[in-house]
Write a protein that holds these residues in place. Structure first.
Motif, mmCIF file in Angstrom:
data_model
loop_
_atom_site.group_PDB
_atom_site.id
_atom_site.type_symbol
_atom_site.label_atom_id
_atom_site.label_comp_id
_atom_site.label_asym_id
_atom_site.label_seq_id
_atom_site.Cartn_x
_atom_site.Cartn_y
_atom_site.Cartn_z
ATOM 1 N N ASP A 1 -3.353 -19.640 -38.222
ATOM 2 C CA ASP A 1 -3.988 -19.202 -39.477
ATOM 3 C C ASP A 1 -5.352 -18.506 -39.180
ATOM 4 O O ASP A 1 -5.325 -17.512 -39.823
ATOM 5 C CB ASP A 1 -4.445 -20.662 -40.378
ATOM 6 N N ASP A 2 -6.112 -18.698 -38.160
ATOM 7 C CA ASP A 2 -7.364 -17.928 -37.799
ATOM 8 C C ASP A 2 -6.950 -16.639 -37.490
ATOM 9 O O ASP A 2 -7.563 -15.701 -37.916
ATOM 10 C CB ASP A 2 -8.132 -18.659 -36.653
ATOM 11 N N VAL A 3 -5.878 -16.448 -36.569
ATOM 12 C CA VAL A 3 -5.451 -15.005 -36.164
ATOM 13 C C VAL A 3 -4.858 -14.274 -37.074
ATOM 14 O O VAL A 3 -5.513 -13.019 -37.485
ATOM 15 C CB VAL A 3 -4.532 -15.163 -35.112
ATOM 16 N N ILE A 4 -4.155 -14.997 -37.938
ATOM 17 C CA ILE A 4 -3.589 -14.093 -39.182
ATOM 18 C C ILE A 4 -4.727 -13.609 -40.292
ATOM 19 O O ILE A 4 -4.753 -12.714 -40.676
ATOM 20 C CB ILE A 4 -2.505 -14.979 -39.974
ATOM 21 N N SER A 5 -5.927 -14.468 -40.579
ATOM 22 C CA SER A 5 -6.659 -14.275 -41.445
ATOM 23 C C SER A 5 -7.753 -12.962 -40.700
ATOM 24 O O SER A 5 -8.351 -12.182 -41.592
ATOM 25 C CB SER A 5 -7.836 -15.333 -41.554
ATOM 26 N N ILE A 6 -7.781 -12.691 -39.274
ATOM 27 C CA ILE A 6 -8.240 -11.628 -38.728
ATOM 28 C C ILE A 6 -7.466 -10.236 -38.507
ATOM 29 O O ILE A 6 -7.984 -9.440 -38.183
ATOM 30 C CB ILE A 6 -9.181 -11.984 -37.911
ATOM 31 N N LEU A 7 -6.262 -10.613 -38.637
ATOM 32 C CA LEU A 7 -5.434 -9.476 -38.328
ATOM 33 C C LEU A 7 -5.736 -8.060 -38.940
ATOM 34 O O LEU A 7 -5.809 -6.776 -38.475
ATOM 35 C CB LEU A 7 -3.924 -9.810 -38.561
ATOM 36 N N PRO A 8 -6.165 -8.059 -40.188
ATOM 37 C CA PRO A 8 -6.467 -6.644 -40.743
ATOM 38 C C PRO A 8 -7.710 -6.348 -40.145
ATOM 39 O O PRO A 8 -7.665 -4.700 -40.190
ATOM 40 C CB PRO A 8 -6.884 -7.112 -42.177
ATOM 41 N N ASP A 9 -8.555 -6.760 -39.622
ATOM 42 C CA ASP A 9 -9.865 -6.279 -38.927
ATOM 43 C C ASP A 9 -9.378 -5.518 -37.679
ATOM 44 O O ASP A 9 -10.036 -4.639 -37.195
ATOM 45 C CB ASP A 9 -10.711 -7.334 -38.445
ATOM 46 N N PHE A 10 -8.267 -5.904 -37.050
ATOM 47 C CA PHE A 10 -7.704 -5.290 -35.808
ATOM 48 C C PHE A 10 -7.314 -3.836 -36.159
ATOM 49 O O PHE A 10 -7.201 -2.937 -35.098
ATOM 50 C CB PHE A 10 -6.537 -5.842 -35.176
ATOM 51 N N ALA A 11 -7.054 -3.437 -37.374
ATOM 52 C CA ALA A 11 -6.405 -2.117 -37.828
ATOM 53 C C ALA A 11 -7.947 -1.064 -37.682
ATOM 54 O O ALA A 11 -7.731 0.219 -37.359
ATOM 55 C CB ALA A 11 -6.370 -1.935 -39.334
ATOM 56 N N VAL A 12 -9.122 -1.466 -37.411
ATOM 57 C CA VAL A 12 -10.164 -0.585 -37.289
ATOM 58 C C VAL A 12 -11.059 -1.050 -36.062
ATOM 59 O O VAL A 12 -11.924 -0.226 -35.718
ATOM 60 C CB VAL A 12 -11.272 -0.964 -38.575
ATOM 61 N N GLY A 13 -10.767 -2.088 -35.268
ATOM 62 C CA GLY A 13 -11.550 -2.100 -34.101
ATOM 63 C C GLY A 13 -11.375 -3.943 -33.707
ATOM 64 O O GLY A 13 -11.147 -4.318 -33.996
ATOM 65 N N LEU A 14 -12.078 -4.008 -32.640
ATOM 66 C CA LEU A 14 -12.195 -5.041 -31.739
ATOM 67 C C LEU A 14 -13.406 -5.082 -31.054
ATOM 68 O O LEU A 14 -13.824 -4.181 -30.028
ATOM 69 C CB LEU A 14 -10.904 -5.434 -30.527
ATOM 70 N N ASP A 15 -14.309 -6.222 -31.344
ATOM 71 C CA ASP A 15 -15.517 -6.253 -30.522
ATOM 72 C C ASP A 15 -15.147 -7.455 -29.788
ATOM 73 O O ASP A 15 -14.842 -8.612 -29.805
ATOM 74 C CB ASP A 15 -16.461 -6.919 -31.691
ATOM 75 N N VAL A 16 -15.481 -7.105 -28.095
ATOM 76 C CA VAL A 16 -15.424 -8.031 -27.205
ATOM 77 C C VAL A 16 -16.499 -7.784 -26.319
ATOM 78 O O VAL A 16 -17.178 -6.819 -26.206
ATOM 79 C CB VAL A 16 -14.106 -7.706 -26.312
ATOM 80 N N ASN A 17 -16.780 -8.892 -25.765
ATOM 81 C CA ASN A 17 -18.034 -9.030 -24.830
ATOM 82 C C ASN A 17 -17.555 -9.293 -23.473
ATOM 83 O O ASN A 17 -17.358 -10.443 -22.987
ATOM 84 C CB ASN A 17 -18.994 -10.295 -25.280
ATOM 85 N N VAL A 18 -17.517 -8.290 -22.615
ATOM 86 C CA VAL A 18 -16.876 -8.367 -21.299
ATOM 87 C C VAL A 18 -17.692 -9.021 -20.205
ATOM 88 O O VAL A 18 -19.320 -8.829 -20.458
ATOM 89 C CB VAL A 18 -16.576 -6.904 -20.785
ATOM 90 N N ARG A 19 -17.054 -9.710 -19.327
ATOM 91 C CA ARG A 19 -17.833 -10.037 -18.117
ATOM 92 C C ARG A 19 -17.567 -8.835 -16.632
ATOM 93 O O ARG A 19 -16.146 -8.382 -16.787
ATOM 94 C CB ARG A 19 -17.379 -11.290 -17.664
ATOM 95 N N PHE A 20 -18.543 -8.413 -16.169
ATOM 96 C CA PHE A 20 -18.251 -7.345 -15.114
ATOM 97 C C PHE A 20 -17.537 -8.103 -13.941
ATOM 98 O O PHE A 20 -17.305 -7.085 -13.186
ATOM 99 C CB PHE A 20 -19.633 -6.752 -14.994
ATOM 100 N N ASN A 21 -17.393 -9.137 -13.690
ATOM 101 C CA ASN A 21 -16.882 -9.714 -12.337
ATOM 102 C C ASN A 21 -15.247 -9.552 -12.168
ATOM 103 O O ASN A 21 -14.985 -9.706 -11.230
ATOM 104 C CB ASN A 21 -17.430 -10.923 -12.222
ATOM 105 N N LYS A 22 -14.630 -9.500 -13.465
ATOM 106 C CA LYS A 22 -13.343 -9.365 -13.406
ATOM 107 C C LYS A 22 -12.602 -8.439 -14.579
ATOM 108 O O LYS A 22 -13.262 -8.705 -15.545
ATOM 109 C CB LYS A 22 -12.457 -10.733 -13.007
#
Length: 183
Positions: free
Chosen positions: A107-128
């Motif tokens: 349910d959580d993923v379905i509710s945010i699927l429309p947001d994926f049409a414009v971008g994705l905010d991720v916070n990377v770790r630089f070690n892998k």
């Protein structure tokens, strides 16, 4: 299943009050198979297309037969259906906790699927290359079976950088830099 599908259709129709973009379908050769892939309709980030193309290459989803264009709304519906189909084991578990957790995740993923049409905010770790701070958006990749990777890594032979950065995320590293510059 009728109840879930009906709720899904009602939920998705409420989300789409504006005209969704149309994406062109292109057919390519991939490991000896003719596979449809989706093209962007304009420049910019579109993780929704990346997810769809990954699933298309794996033969995990199908586009409507013979179509040369597909709307963003249709793609979201296709992925939502894939989330239900790909997680039936957890969703129909006899353990009520497993079932409830799986349903909440889907349910959580379905509710945010429309947001994926414009971008994705991720916070990377630089070690892998697969190091990210966990967010609800990343659950999408877990539930679809796709692996998200990034290229923002330091050279492990550069021990000075490795020691300074360690497992910090991008956001934490930026905060530290701002703090150091304000001293």
């Amino acid at each position: 299943m009728l109840c879930v599908t009906t709720v899904l259709s009602l939920s998705l129709s409420c989300i789409f009050v504006y005209i969704m973009p149309i994406h062109r379908v292109k057919r390519i050769q991939f490991f000896g198979r003719r596979v449809p892939i989706l093209c962007q309709n304009e420049n910019g980030p579109c993780p929704l297309l990346a997810i769809c193309n990954g699933l298309l290459l794996q033969s995990s989803i199908q586009l409507p037969a013979g179509r040369m264009e597909v709307s963003t709304e249709e793609l979201i519906t296709i992925i939502a259906n894939r989330l239900f189909e790909g997680n039936t084991g957890s969703l129909s578990s006899t353990d009520p906790d497993v079932c409830a957790t799986a349903q909440r995740s889907v349910d959580d993923v379905i509710s945010i699927l429309p947001d994926f049409a414009v971008g994705l905010d991720v916070n990377v770790r630089f070690n892998k290359v697969d190091g990210f701070e966990f967010t609800k958006q990343l659950t999408t990749f877990d539930l679809t079976g796709l692996r998200l990777l990034h290229g923002w890594t330091y050279d492990p032979q550069d021990t000075r950088s490795a020691k300074a950065v360690g497992t910090m995320t991008y956001n934490l590293l930026i905060e530290k830099l701002i703090t150091l510059r304000s001293m």
